[in-house]
Design an enzyme around this catalytic site. Structure first.
Site, PDB file in Angstrom:
ATOM      1  N   ASP A  46     -42.547  63.377  28.083  1.00 23.07           N
ATOM      2  CA  ASP A  46     -41.643  63.220  29.233  1.00 23.07           C
ATOM      3  C   ASP A  46     -42.263  62.255  30.260  1.00 23.07           C
ATOM      4  O   ASP A  46     -41.654  61.952  31.287  1.00 23.07           O
ATOM      5  CB  ASP A  46     -41.247  64.568  29.856  1.00 23.07           C
ATOM      6  CG  ASP A  46     -42.406  65.303  30.478  1.00 23.07           C
ATOM      7  OD1 ASP A  46     -43.568  64.876  30.308  1.00 23.07           O
ATOM      8  OD2 ASP A  46     -42.160  66.336  31.143  1.00 23.07           O
ATOM      9  N   ASP A  85     -41.449  66.423  23.714  1.00 22.14           N
ATOM     10  CA  ASP A  85     -41.908  67.132  24.910  1.00 22.14           C
ATOM     11  C   ASP A  85     -40.713  67.806  25.580  1.00 22.14           C
ATOM     12  O   ASP A  85     -39.672  67.162  25.777  1.00 22.14           O
ATOM     13  CB  ASP A  85     -42.462  66.064  25.869  1.00 22.14           C
ATOM     14  CG  ASP A  85     -43.560  66.572  26.753  1.00 22.14           C
ATOM     15  OD1 ASP A  85     -43.905  67.755  26.651  1.00 22.14           O
ATOM     16  OD2 ASP A  85     -44.080  65.753  27.535  1.00 22.14           O
ATOM     17  N   LYS A 115     -43.231  70.353  22.425  1.00 23.85           N
ATOM     18  CA  LYS A 115     -44.394  70.609  23.292  1.00 23.85           C
ATOM     19  C   LYS A 115     -43.929  71.292  24.568  1.00 23.85           C
ATOM     20  O   LYS A 115     -42.899  70.904  25.137  1.00 23.85           O
ATOM     21  CB  LYS A 115     -45.130  69.316  23.629  1.00 23.85           C
ATOM     22  CG  LYS A 115     -46.342  69.571  24.550  1.00 23.85           C
ATOM     23  CD  LYS A 115     -47.266  68.391  24.652  1.00 23.85           C
ATOM     24  CE  LYS A 115     -46.820  67.359  25.659  1.00 23.85           C
ATOM     25  NZ  LYS A 115     -46.669  67.871  27.041  1.00 23.85           N
ATOM     26  N   GLU A 184     -55.330  68.496  29.307  1.00 18.94           N
ATOM     27  CA  GLU A 184     -55.191  67.301  30.153  1.00 18.94           C
ATOM     28  C   GLU A 184     -55.938  67.453  31.472  1.00 18.94           C
ATOM     29  O   GLU A 184     -55.836  68.481  32.154  1.00 18.94           O
ATOM     30  CB  GLU A 184     -53.700  67.023  30.451  1.00 18.94           C
ATOM     31  CG  GLU A 184     -53.532  65.819  31.384  1.00 18.94           C
ATOM     32  CD  GLU A 184     -52.138  65.209  31.408  1.00 18.94           C
ATOM     33  OE1 GLU A 184     -51.257  65.665  30.654  1.00 18.94           O
ATOM     34  OE2 GLU A 184     -51.964  64.255  32.185  1.00 18.94           O
TER      35      GLU A 184
HETATM   36  O1  KIV Z   1     -45.635  63.316  28.685  1.00 18.26           O
HETATM   37  C1  KIV Z   1     -46.636  62.916  28.082  1.00 18.26           C
HETATM   38  O2  KIV Z   1     -46.744  61.749  27.696  1.00 18.26           O
HETATM   39  C2  KIV Z   1     -47.697  63.896  27.819  1.00 18.26           C
HETATM   40  C3  KIV Z   1     -48.963  63.429  27.200  1.00 18.26           C
HETATM   41  C4  KIV Z   1     -49.653  62.384  27.912  1.00 18.26           C
HETATM   42  C5  KIV Z   1     -49.851  64.547  26.818  1.00 18.26           C
HETATM   43  O3  KIV Z   1     -47.509  65.033  28.088  1.00 18.26           O
END
Ligand code: KIV
Length: 268
Positions: A46, A85, A115, A184
């Site tokens: 996201d 995500d 995710k 992260e």
């Molecule tokens: O949104 C994203 O790109 C992420 C990653 C950087 C882990 O959550």
């Protein structure tokens, strides 16, 4: 079907100490390049809310937008596992809502898993999804959807109590059935301890080298996105500058009548 990196394959990579490579992608063309480079997991993050849409945070991104981008990435890739995500608002919803979103995302985009940001607070939801065999990657530490709560994109886990909480979050999502966890924006020592404590692979971003794999935002590593330049990003090319000068050259040639040349035109 059958050619992509699978959940058991990633578990075997952790067992054999083989590093997992992950990067984000948001469209067909880049997904193709990333896939050909042999990346194991393409995360349709996201983060597209910031690097594609130009928002200051990831919070405005919708589920429909995630499905749109994930569908294009699945179409552009053959080998990599593709993970979608979940945007802000989905992860924070009751588990039945998250389940409905997971089914919708997987049916419509053809992705391999989802995710979810959060630790102990979303463990019940992860358990609910994985009981139905929906592959889930968890995400703890500096979770960008909590940026307003954190007061900015600030490293997490510096104090003992924060570090303890992040370790507890990682253990909770593993117990709930997540097959991997993104760590992260946490100190490398903490990421190393978490990675050793977990049986599932840890995928680090701004969490040092001792994670089981690494993920970066594609536009950061290609040097396209300059609005925020975190210390942990390595730019593997100055893509923004290269593209800028190509576009300036194109504009110049059009204005001078140099493009299109005879070789770019047809007589009949
Ligand atoms: O949104 C994203 O790109 C992420 C990653 C950087 C882990 O959550």
């Amino acid at each position: 079907m059958g050619r992509r990196v699978t959940v058991p394959a990633l578990a075997r990579m952790k067992e054999s100490a083989q590093r997992i490579v992950s990067v984000t992608a948001y469209d067909y063309t880049f997904a193709k390049l990333v896939d050909r480079a042999g990346v194991d997991i393409i995360l349709v993050g996201d983060s597209l809310g910031m690097v594609v849409q130009g928002h200051e945070t990831t919070l405005p991104v919708t589920l429909e937008e995630m499905i749109y981008h994930t569908t294009a990435v699945v179409r552009g890739s053959e080998r990599a596992m593709v993970v979608c995500d979940f945007p802000f608002g989905v992860c924070q919803s009751p588990k039945e809502v998250v389940m409905a979103a997971a089914i919708k995302v997987m049916k419509e985009s053809g992705c391999d898993g989802v995710k979810i940001e959060g630790g102990q607070a979303v463990a019940e939801t992860i358990k609910f999804l994985t009981a139905q065999r929906i592959p889930v990657v968890a995400h703890v530490g500096l979770t960008p959807q909590s940026v307003k709560y954190f007061g900015g994109f600030k490293m997490q886990g510096r104090s003992d109590s924060e570090a303890e909480q992040i370790m507890a979050d990682a253990l909770a999502v593993e117990a709930a059935g997540a097959f991997a966890v993104v760590l992260e924006g946490i100190p490398r020592g903490l990421a190393s301890r978490i990675s050793q404590a977990l049986k599932i692979p840890s995928i680090g971003i701004g969490a040092g080298a001792e994670c089981d794999g690494q993920v970066l935002v594609l536009y950061d590593l290609l040097g396209f996105y300059g609005d925020i330049k975190p210390k942990f990003v390595k730019q593997y090319m100055q893509g923004g500058e290269l593209i800028q000068s190509a576009l300036e050259q194109y504009a110049k040639e059009v204005r001078l009548g140099e493009f299109p040349g005879l070789e770019h035109s047809q007589d009949t």
